[in-house]
Design an enzyme around this catalytic site. Structure first.
Site, PDB file in Angstrom:
ATOM      1  N   LEU A  30       1.916  -1.191  -2.909  1.00 41.57           N
ATOM      2  CA  LEU A  30       3.524  -1.474  -2.627  1.00 41.57           C
ATOM      3  C   LEU A  30       3.803  -2.833  -2.923  1.00 41.57           C
ATOM      4  O   LEU A  30       4.792  -3.379  -3.476  1.00 41.57           O
ATOM      5  CB  LEU A  30       3.782  -0.978  -1.259  1.00 41.57           C
ATOM      6  CG  LEU A  30       3.836   0.222  -0.965  1.00 41.57           C
ATOM      7  CD1 LEU A  30       4.389   0.510   0.514  1.00 41.57           C
ATOM      8  CD2 LEU A  30       5.036   1.104  -1.616  1.00 41.57           C
ATOM      9  N   GLY A  31       3.095  -3.860  -2.481  1.00 40.36           N
ATOM     10  CA  GLY A  31       2.967  -5.298  -2.700  1.00 40.36           C
ATOM     11  C   GLY A  31       1.841  -5.990  -2.224  1.00 40.36           C
ATOM     12  O   GLY A  31       0.971  -5.508  -1.752  1.00 40.36           O
ATOM     13  N   GLU A  32       2.196  -7.187  -2.438  1.00 40.17           N
ATOM     14  CA  GLU A  32       1.028  -8.304  -1.863  1.00 40.17           C
ATOM     15  C   GLU A  32       1.582  -9.676  -1.537  1.00 40.17           C
ATOM     16  O   GLU A  32       2.619  -9.929  -2.131  1.00 40.17           O
ATOM     17  CB  GLU A  32      -0.019  -8.648  -2.996  1.00 40.17           C
ATOM     18  CG  GLU A  32      -1.092  -9.244  -2.790  1.00 40.17           C
ATOM     19  CD  GLU A  32      -2.150  -9.403  -4.145  1.00 40.17           C
ATOM     20  OE1 GLU A  32      -3.047 -10.118  -4.112  1.00 40.17           O
ATOM     21  OE2 GLU A  32      -1.732  -8.882  -5.139  1.00 40.17           O
ATOM     22  N   GLY A  33       0.970 -10.150  -0.490  1.00 44.83           N
ATOM     23  CA  GLY A  33       1.447 -11.545  -0.074  1.00 44.83           C
ATOM     24  C   GLY A  33       0.393 -12.253   0.578  1.00 44.83           C
ATOM     25  O   GLY A  33      -0.798 -11.901   0.155  1.00 44.83           O
ATOM     26  N   PHE A  41      -0.807 -12.227   3.464  1.00 44.63           N
ATOM     27  CA  PHE A  41      -1.508 -11.559   4.348  1.00 44.63           C
ATOM     28  C   PHE A  41      -2.558 -10.682   3.788  1.00 44.63           C
ATOM     29  O   PHE A  41      -3.843 -10.503   4.059  1.00 44.63           O
ATOM     30  CB  PHE A  41      -0.792 -10.624   5.297  1.00 44.63           C
ATOM     31  CG  PHE A  41      -1.471  -9.574   6.186  1.00 44.63           C
ATOM     32  CD1 PHE A  41      -1.463 -10.060   7.529  1.00 44.63           C
ATOM     33  CD2 PHE A  41      -1.879  -8.518   5.819  1.00 44.63           C
ATOM     34  CE1 PHE A  41      -2.273  -9.371   8.405  1.00 44.63           C
ATOM     35  CE2 PHE A  41      -2.639  -7.624   6.750  1.00 44.63           C
ATOM     36  CZ  PHE A  41      -2.745  -8.006   7.994  1.00 44.63           C
ATOM     37  N   GLY A  42      -2.359 -10.143   2.651  1.00 41.98           N
ATOM     38  CA  GLY A  42      -3.021  -9.271   1.852  1.00 41.98           C
ATOM     39  C   GLY A  42      -2.262  -8.275   1.010  1.00 41.98           C
ATOM     40  O   GLY A  42      -1.029  -8.497   0.573  1.00 41.98           O
ATOM     41  N   LYS A  43      -2.989  -7.133   0.751  1.00 42.51           N
ATOM     42  CA  LYS A  43      -2.283  -6.251  -0.009  1.00 42.51           C
ATOM     43  C   LYS A  43      -1.510  -5.044   0.962  1.00 42.51           C
ATOM     44  O   LYS A  43      -2.034  -4.903   2.025  1.00 42.51           O
ATOM     45  CB  LYS A  43      -2.924  -5.516  -0.961  1.00 42.51           C
ATOM     46  CG  LYS A  43      -3.528  -6.324  -2.170  1.00 42.51           C
ATOM     47  CD  LYS A  43      -4.519  -5.785  -3.177  1.00 42.51           C
ATOM     48  CE  LYS A  43      -4.708  -6.736  -4.211  1.00 42.51           C
ATOM     49  NZ  LYS A  43      -5.685  -6.135  -5.208  1.00 42.51           N
ATOM     50  N   VAL A  44      -0.320  -4.367   0.277  1.00 35.46           N
ATOM     51  CA  VAL A  44       0.228  -3.214   1.240  1.00 35.46           C
ATOM     52  C   VAL A  44       0.133  -1.979   0.415  1.00 35.46           C
ATOM     53  O   VAL A  44       0.532  -2.090  -0.815  1.00 35.46           O
ATOM     54  CB  VAL A  44       1.791  -3.665   1.677  1.00 35.46           C
ATOM     55  CG1 VAL A  44       2.361  -2.582   2.507  1.00 35.46           C
ATOM     56  CG2 VAL A  44       1.589  -5.176   2.355  1.00 35.46           C
ATOM     57  N   ASP A  46      10.684 -16.951  11.618  1.00 35.35           N
ATOM     58  CA  ASP A  46      10.766 -16.783  10.098  1.00 35.35           C
ATOM     59  C   ASP A  46      11.923 -16.042   9.290  1.00 35.35           C
ATOM     60  O   ASP A  46      11.437 -14.984   8.746  1.00 35.35           O
ATOM     61  CB  ASP A  46       9.327 -16.454   9.633  1.00 35.35           C
ATOM     62  CG  ASP A  46       8.952 -16.618   8.262  1.00 35.35           C
ATOM     63  OD1 ASP A  46       9.659 -17.599   7.744  1.00 35.35           O
ATOM     64  OD2 ASP A  46       8.097 -15.901   7.443  1.00 35.35           O
TER      65      ASP A  46
END
Length: 393
Positions: free
Chosen positions: A90-93, A95-98, A218
């Site tokens: 779904l996505g990546e940030g 924190f890591g991947k989703v 945040d």
């Protein structure tokens, strides 16, 4: 998850996503430590994690909150995501991947794709600098609170070196995507924007008035997720903090967040107040009114920072439609409602935190703005009915 203060990217790619819990793509924050840029020393920060157990590495795990959540094995989450295949990403940030996964609605055991309920699974990147601390923070806060306008945390996994979190799936993705991604052909309407603002305000007001006061820290468009009906839910509690102790006005923390949304007193001192969240809400409210990002270096000189650019106009009635309001929603709102929304935005963005309203007051004002639209519709309907009767006679 939350990131260190980010310098705005020159281009926002729709395929480079922060860890949203929905299907729509967002944008990745570029991180740079504010301390290293401005020479600030890092001050002490209470972790806010309640717990008593450790895995032997000095990491404290929250125990009370964990008992309220389902503990998944890594094998279960691997099965739910089809072995974390790329088509489930779904996505990546930071924190890591989703990944999206499928679980049985009642037992929360893995099921085949298309069966049961879809969930969003965050998988910690072992190289993440602050990922584990944020993993703990998510459990600590979302494990203790529950509200319709907060994303629901279903469970967690801490299997050897694997750390994951499992959330409800938010099908409409993030507010950031719907407001700013050019791939969207239908812009958010005025009514929908107001609905999202009210939902997010309810979530923040709940956090601020909960038994153990919580400062979100945040608040930004990418952390507001949307369900099928565009109901807003606040996500990503990696940077959240417990409020000040009795007798104190603030919490002292190291300065971390996102450029463009953080309150000026927090940036200057590292002192975090409940009303620091109100400032961030004001920034998002301005984004909803204008339809532009808080920061965008592609805009002309003097317009890169939305608050600095728009703030002088918010108190000027003559600038309302021409300069403040998004042209994509022209004709969808009453002047009275838009003016009241602009005034509320300005109040939230006051440099003096004591002059900002509480989130409870912000919510009340937004609900009154929403009612302006309703009353206007009823009045128009009555007038039309009256005119029809005259024509009949």
């Amino acid at each position: 998850m939350g990131v260190c203060f980010a310098s705005p990217a020159r281009r926002q790619s729709p395929n480079s996503t922060s860890p949203q819990l929905g299907s729509a793509p967002g944008s990745r924050d570029l991180t740079v430590s504010l301390e290293s840029v401005e020479g600030k020393s890092e001050v002490s920060e209470e972790s806010g994690v309640v717990g008593s157990s450790s895995n032997g590495s000095g990491i404290v795990f929250p125990s009370e909150e964990m008992r309220r959540l389902k503990e998944f094995s890594f094998a279960e989450l691997k099965a739910a995501t089809k072995s974390f295949k790329s088509d489930a990403l779904l996505g990546e940030g930071g924190f890591g991947k989703v990944y999206k996964g499928w679980l049985h609605e009642k037992t929360l055991t893995p099921t085949k794709a298309g069966s049961g309920i879809m969930v969003a699974i965050k998988k910690l990147n072992p190289e993440s600098m602050q990922g584990l601390q944020e993993w703990q923070s998510e459990i600590n806060f979302l494990g203790r609170v529950s509200h319709p306008n907060l994303v629901k945390l279903l469970g967690y996994c801490c299997d050897d070196v694997e750390f994951l979190l499992v959330y409800e799936f938010m099908p409409k993705g993030s507010l950031e995507t719907h407001l700013f991604w050019s791939g969207n052909t239908v812009p958010l309407s005025w009514d929908t924007r107001l609905k999202i603002a009210i939902g997010a305000a309810r979530g923040l007001a709940y956090l601020h008035t909960s038994e153990k006061q919580i400062i979100y820290r945040d608040f930004k468009a990418s952390n507001i997720l949307l369900d099928e009906e565009f109901n807003a839910k606040i996500s990503d509690f990696g940077l959240a903090k417990l409020g000040p102790s009795v007798g104190d006005s603030h919490v002292t923390t190291r300065i971390i967040g996102t450029y463009g949304y953080a309150a000026p007193e927090y940036i200057a001192t590292g002192h975090l107040y409940v009303k620091s969240d109100v400032y961030g809400f004001g920034v998002v409210l301005l984004e909803l009114l204008k339809g532009m990002r808080a920061l965008d270096v592609n805009r002309p000189s003097g317009q890169e920072n939305l608050v600095e650019w728009m703030k002088p106009y918010l108190s000027d009635k003559t600038k309302l439609k021409s300069d403040i309001m998004d042209e994509k929603i022209e004709g969808q709102y009453s002047t009275k409602a838009a003016l009241k929304a602009a005034q509320l935005t300005l109040e939230c963005l006051q440099n003096d935190r004591n002059k900002r309203p509480s989130m409870k007051d912000v919510l009340h004002t937004l609900e009154s703005i929403q009612a302006i639209k309703v009353r206007r519709r009823k009045r128009n309907k009555h007038c039309s009915k009256f005119a029809a009767m005259n024509n009949f006679q």
